[in-house]
Design an enzyme around this catalytic site. Sequence first.
Site, PDB file in Angstrom:
ATOM      1  N   HIS A 137       0.818  -1.214   0.000  1.00  0.00           N
ATOM      2  CA  HIS A 137       0.000   0.000   0.000  1.00  0.00           C
ATOM      3  C   HIS A 137       0.851   1.263   0.000  1.00  0.00           C
ATOM      4  O   HIS A 137       2.088   1.207   0.037  1.00  0.00           O
ATOM      5  CB  HIS A 137      -0.975  -0.007   1.180  1.00  0.00           C
ATOM      6  N   CYS A 145       2.491  -4.958   6.727  1.00  0.00           N
ATOM      7  CA  CYS A 145       2.328  -4.749   5.287  1.00  0.00           C
ATOM      8  C   CYS A 145       3.589  -4.118   4.706  1.00  0.00           C
ATOM      9  O   CYS A 145       4.516  -3.754   5.428  1.00  0.00           O
ATOM     10  CB  CYS A 145       1.121  -3.830   5.026  1.00  0.00           C
TER      11      CYS A 145
END
Length: 211
Positions: A137, A145
């Site tokens: 992201h 992440c």
Amino acid sequence: MFHKIVGKRTTADVVDLYGEASKDRLLPFFKTANVQFPPEKVTLLAIKDSNELELWVENAEEQTFIRSYPVLAASGVLGPKLREGDKQVPEGIYQLEYLNPNSAFHLSLKLNYPNDFDLLHAKEEGRAEPGTNIFIHGKAISIGCLAMGDEVAEELFVLTTLVGKSNVNVAIAPSDPRINDISKLASDKPQWVKTLYLNISNYFERFKHDR
């Protein structure tokens, strides 16, 4: 990390907003590599200890390096993700499940963690909650992440829409197995981690730098 919906944009809206600028940034790298744009397939190789994400393309079974991106944030330490809340970036070979045009982190690409391999060994070890919601992201904050910054997230999002998410693979390694013997990192780990690192090493071997 919980990725809430923060708007009502569609994937087409994102491509309209960021498509041309993203293509303009990507095209020089494709021209330098002398490969078509968009490509047939894309592979992203993430290397945890050097905080790099390599972009490779595959056309007619030939792998070509396009460029490397810095990973701006990736929490945890070397080693696979084991459970919800451990803040680990997973390690393994993954596909994309979907694109999120309304991510709280600008844009995001959802990995299919836990995959079948992860689920099998979590079940064997009695880990009922191996975790979920792992994304590539934007922004520069991470709890498990790969945070790439907004412009890179735009490029990867747009590129994925062009090639199709089923044609994008993501492999995440603790260290670059083309340079380092990552089996040494599993010397005190369960057998399944040794198998995982062998699988990752074999996968990375297909992507050899000419430089």
